[in-house]
Enzyme design. Structure first.
Site, PDB file in Angstrom:
ATOM      1  N   LYS A  81      30.234  -8.531  42.840  1.00  0.00           N
ATOM      2  CA  LYS A  81      29.460  -8.813  41.625  1.00  0.00           C
ATOM      3  C   LYS A  81      29.034  -7.515  40.945  1.00  0.00           C
ATOM      4  CE  LYS A  81      24.705  -9.818  41.708  1.00  0.00           C
ATOM      5  NZ  LYS A  81      24.052  -8.982  40.705  1.00  0.00           N
ATOM      6  N   ASN A  82      28.426  -6.621  41.726  1.00  0.00           N
ATOM      7  CA  ASN A  82      27.819  -5.444  41.119  1.00  0.00           C
ATOM      8  C   ASN A  82      28.843  -4.436  40.606  1.00  0.00           C
ATOM      9  OD1 ASN A  82      25.353  -6.536  41.500  1.00  0.00           O
ATOM     10  ND2 ASN A  82      24.726  -5.178  43.179  1.00  0.00           N
ATOM     11  N   ARG A 124      11.607  -2.517  37.536  1.00  0.00           N
ATOM     12  CA  ARG A 124      12.961  -2.179  37.122  1.00  0.00           C
ATOM     13  C   ARG A 124      12.995  -1.524  35.755  1.00  0.00           C
ATOM     14  NH1 ARG A 124      16.991  -6.523  39.781  1.00  0.00           N
ATOM     15  NH2 ARG A 124      18.308  -4.722  39.830  1.00  0.00           N
ATOM     16  N   ASP A 184      19.858  -4.862  49.072  1.00  0.00           N
ATOM     17  CA  ASP A 184      20.406  -6.204  48.849  1.00  0.00           C
ATOM     18  C   ASP A 184      20.701  -6.954  50.155  1.00  0.00           C
ATOM     19  OD1 ASP A 184      20.203  -5.810  46.159  1.00  0.00           O
ATOM     20  OD2 ASP A 184      22.329  -5.502  45.791  1.00  0.00           O
ATOM     21  N   CYS A 193      11.215  -8.927  35.468  1.00  0.00           N
ATOM     22  CA  CYS A 193      12.201  -9.360  36.448  1.00  0.00           C
ATOM     23  C   CYS A 193      11.435  -9.601  37.723  1.00  0.00           C
ATOM     24  CB  CYS A 193      13.227  -8.276  36.673  1.00  0.00           C
ATOM     25  SG  CYS A 193      14.307  -8.669  38.027  1.00  0.00           S
ATOM     26  N   ARG A 241      23.925 -17.084  40.864  1.00  0.00           N
ATOM     27  CA  ARG A 241      24.149 -15.879  40.070  1.00  0.00           C
ATOM     28  C   ARG A 241      25.084 -14.931  40.810  1.00  0.00           C
ATOM     29  NH1 ARG A 241      19.308 -12.589  39.309  1.00  0.00           N
ATOM     30  NH2 ARG A 241      21.032 -11.192  38.880  1.00  0.00           N
ATOM     31  N   ARG A 300      19.542  -8.877  33.782  1.00  0.00           N
ATOM     32  CA  ARG A 300      19.077  -7.563  33.425  1.00  0.00           C
ATOM     33  C   ARG A 300      20.207  -6.539  33.354  1.00  0.00           C
ATOM     34  NH1 ARG A 300      17.688  -3.251  35.370  1.00  0.00           N
ATOM     35  NH2 ARG A 300      15.893  -2.084  34.625  1.00  0.00           N
ATOM     36  N   ILE A 324      13.886   1.327  32.783  1.00  0.00           N
ATOM     37  CA  ILE A 324      15.164   1.871  32.313  1.00  0.00           C
ATOM     38  C   ILE A 324      14.976   3.256  31.672  1.00  0.00           C
ATOM     39  CG2 ILE A 324      16.432  -0.308  32.028  1.00  0.00           C
ATOM     40  CD1 ILE A 324      15.640  -0.162  29.055  1.00  0.00           C
ATOM     41  N   ASP A 325      13.859   3.914  32.055  1.00  0.00           N
ATOM     42  CA  ASP A 325      13.572   5.221  31.449  1.00  0.00           C
ATOM     43  C   ASP A 325      14.688   6.237  31.701  1.00  0.00           C
ATOM     44  OD1 ASP A 325      12.575   4.759  34.101  1.00  0.00           O
ATOM     45  OD2 ASP A 325      11.630   6.730  34.051  1.00  0.00           O
TER      46      ASP A 325
HETATM   47  C1  UD1 Z   1      21.623  -2.144  41.212  1.00  0.00           C
HETATM   48  C2  UD1 Z   1      22.130  -3.474  41.709  1.00  0.00           C
HETATM   49  C3  UD1 Z   1      21.127  -4.140  42.638  1.00  0.00           C
HETATM   50  C4  UD1 Z   1      20.748  -3.186  43.760  1.00  0.00           C
HETATM   51  C5  UD1 Z   1      20.295  -1.844  43.197  1.00  0.00           C
HETATM   52  C6  UD1 Z   1      20.021  -0.804  44.273  1.00  0.00           C
HETATM   53  C7  UD1 Z   1      23.509  -4.282  39.907  1.00  0.00           C
HETATM   54  C8  UD1 Z   1      23.711  -5.276  38.832  1.00  0.00           C
HETATM   55  N1  UD1 Z   1      22.375  -4.338  40.590  1.00  0.00           N
HETATM   56  O1  UD1 Z   1      20.443  -2.405  40.445  1.00  0.00           O
HETATM   57  O2  UD1 Z   1      21.713  -5.313  43.175  1.00  0.00           O
HETATM   58  O3  UD1 Z   1      19.717  -3.747  44.525  1.00  0.00           O
HETATM   59  O4  UD1 Z   1      21.312  -1.305  42.324  1.00  0.00           O
HETATM   60  O5  UD1 Z   1      21.115  -0.651  45.087  1.00  0.00           O
HETATM   61  O6  UD1 Z   1      24.369  -3.465  40.172  1.00  0.00           O
HETATM   62  N2  UD1 Z   1      14.474   2.816  38.147  1.00  0.00           N
HETATM   63  C9  UD1 Z   1      13.591   3.463  37.312  1.00  0.00           C
HETATM   64  N3  UD1 Z   1      14.040   3.884  36.082  1.00  0.00           N
HETATM   65  C10 UD1 Z   1      15.328   3.692  35.663  1.00  0.00           C
HETATM   66  C11 UD1 Z   1      16.225   3.027  36.529  1.00  0.00           C
HETATM   67  C12 UD1 Z   1      15.764   2.607  37.765  1.00  0.00           C
HETATM   68  O7  UD1 Z   1      12.427   3.668  37.635  1.00  0.00           O
HETATM   69  O8  UD1 Z   1      15.675   4.097  34.546  1.00  0.00           O
HETATM   70  C13 UD1 Z   1      13.993   2.336  39.458  1.00  0.00           C
HETATM   71  C14 UD1 Z   1      14.027   0.817  39.556  1.00  0.00           C
HETATM   72  O9  UD1 Z   1      12.842   0.241  39.035  1.00  0.00           O
HETATM   73  C15 UD1 Z   1      14.161   0.605  41.051  1.00  0.00           C
HETATM   74  C16 UD1 Z   1      14.981   1.805  41.509  1.00  0.00           C
HETATM   75  O10 UD1 Z   1      14.893   2.774  40.468  1.00  0.00           O
HETATM   76  O11 UD1 Z   1      12.908   0.641  41.677  1.00  0.00           O
HETATM   77  C17 UD1 Z   1      16.444   1.489  41.785  1.00  0.00           C
HETATM   78  O12 UD1 Z   1      17.044   0.968  40.640  1.00  0.00           O
HETATM   79  P1  UD1 Z   1      18.608   1.123  40.337  1.00  0.00           P
HETATM   80  O13 UD1 Z   1      19.262   1.955  41.387  1.00  0.00           O
HETATM   81  O14 UD1 Z   1      18.741   1.534  38.914  1.00  0.00           O
HETATM   82  O15 UD1 Z   1      19.094  -0.380  40.515  1.00  0.00           O
HETATM   83  P2  UD1 Z   1      19.837  -1.286  39.475  1.00  0.00           P
HETATM   84  O16 UD1 Z   1      20.974  -0.529  38.855  1.00  0.00           O
HETATM   85  O17 UD1 Z   1      18.865  -1.956  38.595  1.00  0.00           O
END
Ligand code: UD1
Length: 432
Positions: free
Chosen positions: A25-26, A125, A308, A120, A400, A96, A127-128
């Site tokens: 999926k990811n 989560r 996960d 979420c 999902r 998301r 996106i900064d």
């Molecule tokens: C992806 C996976 C998810 C998995 C995660 C970690 C997908 C669709 N999802 O999620 O299943 O659990 O990787 O392996 O691929 N963060 C920030 N700022 C940012 C981005 C992230 O603070 O701009 C924080 C998030 O809130 C979280 C942590 O970093 O606490 C990890 O997030 P990230 O590695 O980005 O996970 P996703 O890509 O959302």
């Protein structure tokens, strides 16, 4: 239709047989978004036909791409002109990960308007890092009225050091960098196998990426990418879920079409708690044993233990002979399923990022709610070993991310049915 459906699981069956693991999926979601980077047709195979993939297909269609499923698991994407730069809230709020179209849209169109993902249920989560990284390429951002808007006349390569190895941010930047002018360096990049899959796919499209799978990724920008055909990597999280399901039922299951090298820590943990795990080329055999030993687990970015798989492992540790500790370092709210599992008789206390799991001798079936995707899957796994019947509601979360979950489990001997709430209430009326 899964919104008003539940799984009814009768515990106690030993799982035995073979399960084919599907595509990840990811990875599939990101490869679909990356298909926007070319005007040509891209064909993805081994795509899991799960609801998140359908949502991403809907996002791409709204952006102007043509998405066709020619046969099961094969998705053909043609981003025909004109592309529209806007991903609407009704789709982004369902998933998301739609935020991943930001990089490709900026690279292809010089603008993007993506709805803010909103709350979420597994944490903030943010996106900064996606935004700061794309700003380093010269993009300008405005946030307001529930949308993130981005513009750039052209993307120019940059040296970016991420504060944290975010999977999504690394992917967004990697995609934008393929068409940026000059050589980009992403430091402290995520090292997940899905990043390597994305880089391999982009390189197949003509990108010049080196270092994917390490902390430093280098990308030499090119003018254009082309289409092609690519097979999505196996889903390590689906595989890990079935490994635990086999071990917890003291079963004997062979997983096929899997990449064991992506599951090293999960396999080691299973061995340390007493299961026998035999690793082949593209398969893993797991044999559960009577005694389940406790273990401590801390989730970390890859190659650390995957967040996960945290809930699934908590489920097996719930019936271990002793006390285990799980520390969740990635998402602040991934213990929501604990309250549900405790309703099935487990003895788990959480404090901040830590969960203390005192092993109990068995679980008992109960009505529970799937709070999120992986928590929901873990409750199904718990139901497989619980005494009596477990009814898991809100299984749209599970749909999902797992394709044919109940069919795959049934094929190895589980007693699991999908019951729609309408059928259920009719049945109850008849019984009354
Ligand atoms: C992806 C996976 C998810 C998995 C995660 C970690 C997908 C669709 N999802 O999620 O299943 O659990 O990787 O392996 O691929 N963060 C920030 N700022 C940012 C981005 C992230 O603070 O701009 C924080 C998030 O809130 C979280 C942590 O970093 O606490 C990890 O997030 P990230 O590695 O980005 O996970 P996703 O890509 O959302």
């Amino acid at each position: 239709m899964s919104k008003g459906s539940r799984f009814v699981v009768e515990g106690g069956n030993r799982l035995s047989g073979k399960i084919k693991v599907g595509g990840a999926k990811n990875s599939a979601l990101k490869l679909m978004a990356a298909a926007l980077l070319t005007e040509e047709t891209t064909i993805l195979t081994n795509v899991p036909i799960i609801n998140d993939v359908k949502t991403m297909a809907a996002v791409l269609e709204r952006l102007g791409a043509r998405v066709a499923y020619s046969e099961p698991g094969v998705v053909e994407i043609k981003p025909t002109y004109p592309l529209y730069p806007e991903a609407p809230y009704e789709l982004v709020s369902q998933m998301r990960a739609s935020i991943i179209v930001l990089g490709p849209l900026l690279a292809r169109l010089g603008k993007a308007r993506v709805a803010m993902p909103g709350g979420c249920n597994i944490g903030l989560r943010k996106i900064d890092m996606h935004i700061r990284g794309l700003e380093a390429f010269g993009a300008r951002f405005e946030v307001g009225h529930g949308f993130i808007e981005a513009y750039s006349e052209k993307l120019v390569a940059a040296k970016i050091a991420l504060d944290y190895p975010s999977v999504g941010a690394t992917e967004n930047l990697l995609m934008a960098a393929t068409l940026a002018e000059g050589e980009t360096v992403i430091d402290n990049a995520a090292r997940e196998p899905e990043i390597v899959d994305l880089a391999d796919f982009l390189n197949m499209m003509g990108a010049r990426i080196k270092g994917a799978g390490t902390s430093t990724i280098m990308v030499e920008g090119v003018n254009k990418l082309h289409g092609g055909e690519y097979r999505v990597m196996p889903d390590r999280i689906e595989a890990g879920t079935f490994l635990v399901a086999a071990a917890i039922t003291k079963g004997d299951v062979v997983l096929e079409d899997v990449s064991p090298e992506h599951l090293e820590l999960a396999i080691n943990k299973l061995r340390s708690i007493g299961a026998i795990v035999k690793v082949g080329n593209n398969e893993i055999r797991v044999i559960g044993r009577d005694v389940i030993r406790p273990a401590d687990i801390a989730t970390l970015p890859y190659p650390g233990f995957p967040t996960d798989l945290q809930t699934q492992f908590m489920t097996i540790l719930a019936i271990a002979e002793g006390t285990s500790i799980i520390t969740e370092n990635i998402f602040e709210n991934r213990f929501m399923f604990v309250a549900e599992l405790n309703r099935m008789g487990s003895d788990i206390k959480t404090e901040g990022r830590h969960a203390i799991i005192r092993g109990v001798s068995g679980l008992s079936g109960a009505p529970v709610n799937a709070p999120d995707l992986r928590g929901g899957a873990a409750l199904v796994v718990a139901g497989l070993v619980a005494e009596g019947v477990t009814e898991i509601a809100d299984i749209y979360h599970i749909d999902r991310g797992y394709h044919n979950f109940e069919q795959k489990l049934r094929a190895v001997g589980a007693s699991i049915e999908r019951v729609s709430d309408t059928d259920r209430s009719n049945r109850l009326k008849i019984v009354r």
